[in-house]
Write a protein that holds these residues in place. Structure first.
Motif, PDB file in Angstrom:
ATOM      1  N   ALA A 110     -17.943 -17.683-141.191  1.00 32.98           N
ATOM      2  CA  ALA A 110     -17.337 -17.220-139.934  1.00 32.98           C
ATOM      3  C   ALA A 110     -16.677 -15.841-140.090  1.00 32.98           C
ATOM      4  O   ALA A 110     -16.796 -14.994-139.191  1.00 32.98           O
ATOM      5  N   GLU A 111     -16.014 -15.587-141.212  1.00 34.76           N
ATOM      6  CA  GLU A 111     -15.365 -14.284-141.426  1.00 34.76           C
ATOM      7  C   GLU A 111     -16.394 -13.156-141.495  1.00 34.76           C
ATOM      8  O   GLU A 111     -16.185 -12.081-140.929  1.00 34.76           O
ATOM      9  N   ASP A 112     -17.491 -13.398-142.189  1.00 39.30           N
ATOM     10  CA  ASP A 112     -18.533 -12.386-142.311  1.00 39.30           C
ATOM     11  C   ASP A 112     -19.222 -12.151-140.965  1.00 39.30           C
ATOM     12  O   ASP A 112     -19.634 -11.041-140.654  1.00 39.30           O
ATOM     13  N   ARG A 113     -19.335 -13.206-140.191  1.00 40.63           N
ATOM     14  CA  ARG A 113     -19.970 -13.097-138.867  1.00 40.63           C
ATOM     15  C   ARG A 113     -19.191 -12.120-137.988  1.00 40.63           C
ATOM     16  O   ARG A 113     -19.774 -11.278-137.318  1.00 40.63           O
ATOM     17  N   TRP A 138     -23.432 -15.281-146.592  1.00 43.41           N
ATOM     18  CA  TRP A 138     -24.426 -14.886-145.599  1.00 43.41           C
ATOM     19  C   TRP A 138     -25.785 -15.179-146.214  1.00 43.41           C
ATOM     20  O   TRP A 138     -26.230 -14.493-147.125  1.00 43.41           O
ATOM     21  N   VAL A 139     -26.425 -16.214-145.716  1.00 42.42           N
ATOM     22  CA  VAL A 139     -27.730 -16.592-146.228  1.00 42.42           C
ATOM     23  C   VAL A 139     -28.775 -16.197-145.192  1.00 42.42           C
ATOM     24  O   VAL A 139     -28.646 -16.511-144.009  1.00 42.42           O
ATOM     25  N   SER A 146     -22.886 -19.886-137.682  1.00 37.58           N
ATOM     26  CA  SER A 146     -21.747 -19.722-138.580  1.00 37.58           C
ATOM     27  C   SER A 146     -21.310 -21.049-139.166  1.00 37.58           C
ATOM     28  O   SER A 146     -21.388 -22.086-138.508  1.00 37.58           O
ATOM     29  N   GLY A 147     -20.798 -20.964-140.384  1.00 37.63           N
ATOM     30  CA  GLY A 147     -20.139 -22.089-141.031  1.00 37.63           C
ATOM     31  C   GLY A 147     -18.724 -21.677-141.382  1.00 37.63           C
ATOM     32  O   GLY A 147     -18.439 -20.482-141.549  1.00 37.63           O
ATOM     33  N   THR A 148     -17.834 -22.647-141.494  1.00 37.21           N
ATOM     34  CA  THR A 148     -16.428 -22.318-141.734  1.00 37.21           C
ATOM     35  C   THR A 148     -16.105 -22.112-143.215  1.00 37.21           C
ATOM     36  O   THR A 148     -15.046 -21.571-143.542  1.00 37.21           O
ATOM     37  N   ASN A 149     -17.009 -22.526-144.102  1.00 38.82           N
ATOM     38  CA  ASN A 149     -16.799 -22.308-145.525  1.00 38.82           C
ATOM     39  C   ASN A 149     -18.154 -22.243-146.230  1.00 38.82           C
ATOM     40  O   ASN A 149     -19.191 -22.534-145.624  1.00 38.82           O
ATOM     41  N   GLU A 150     -18.138 -21.859-147.504  1.00 40.22           N
ATOM     42  CA  GLU A 150     -19.385 -21.669-148.246  1.00 40.22           C
ATOM     43  C   GLU A 150     -20.184 -22.964-148.351  1.00 40.22           C
ATOM     44  O   GLU A 150     -21.412 -22.951-148.248  1.00 40.22           O
ATOM     45  N   LYS A 209     -22.716 -29.138-137.491  1.00 46.81           N
ATOM     46  CA  LYS A 209     -21.531 -28.548-136.863  1.00 46.81           C
ATOM     47  C   LYS A 209     -21.428 -27.042-137.051  1.00 46.81           C
ATOM     48  O   LYS A 209     -20.332 -26.485-137.143  1.00 46.81           O
ATOM     49  N   ALA A 210     -22.588 -26.363-137.114  1.00 41.76           N
ATOM     50  CA  ALA A 210     -22.565 -24.903-137.143  1.00 41.76           C
ATOM     51  C   ALA A 210     -21.912 -24.414-135.852  1.00 41.76           C
ATOM     52  O   ALA A 210     -22.003 -25.062-134.812  1.00 41.76           O
TER      53      ALA A 210
END
Length: 130
Positions: free
Chosen positions: A96-99, A81-82, A45-49, A22-23
């Motif tokens: 998602a925030e970092d994106r 961010w990996v 993106s992911g919604t959390n760590e 579900k990225a």
């Protein structure tokens, strides 16, 4: 020169693995004209760590099955961010925030988009094809 067939195959496999978890906002870019070190970027993106790390695990597993091993892995411990460098493809999985903040798509906007299969774009991953 555009991205190699191998790079595109790896990019699509990585995108499917990310979609299975579900990225969000999965995009692939052909950066071969701009960079000597790699052919493509995959950004998801992911919604959390926790989801970011799960996506990373799935991508690594999928590409390992295709004989690709990461040459470099950065940012795993923070889960924000990996970056996974497989040589032909570099995978960026971002919170998602970092994106939004780093806006890699804007930075690489001059690079052509690699068309991803419908099952990846719809967010259904391999489940849709099974």
């Amino acid at each position: 020169m555009s991205a190699s067939d191998r790079a595109i195959d790896l990019t699509i496999a990585a995108a499917r693995a990310a979609a299975d978890l579900k990225a969000e906002e999965i995009i692939a870019l052909d950066v071969s004209e701009q960079l000597v070190l790699t052919d493509s970027f995959l950004i998801a993106s992911g919604t959390n760590e926790r989801q970011v790390n799960a996506i990373v695990d799935a991508v690594e597993e999928a590409l390992h099955k295709l004989g690709a091993k990461p040459l470099r892995r950065e940012g795993r411990s923070e889960g924000r961010w990996v970056l996974l460098d497989f040589g032909d493809v570099v995978v960026h999985v971002q919170h998602a925030e970092d994106r939004v903040y780093y806006a890699l798509e804007r930075l690489w906007k001059d690079c052509p988009v690699i068309e991803l299969p419908e099952d990846v774009r719809s967010g259904e991953g391999a489940e849709a094809g099974e």
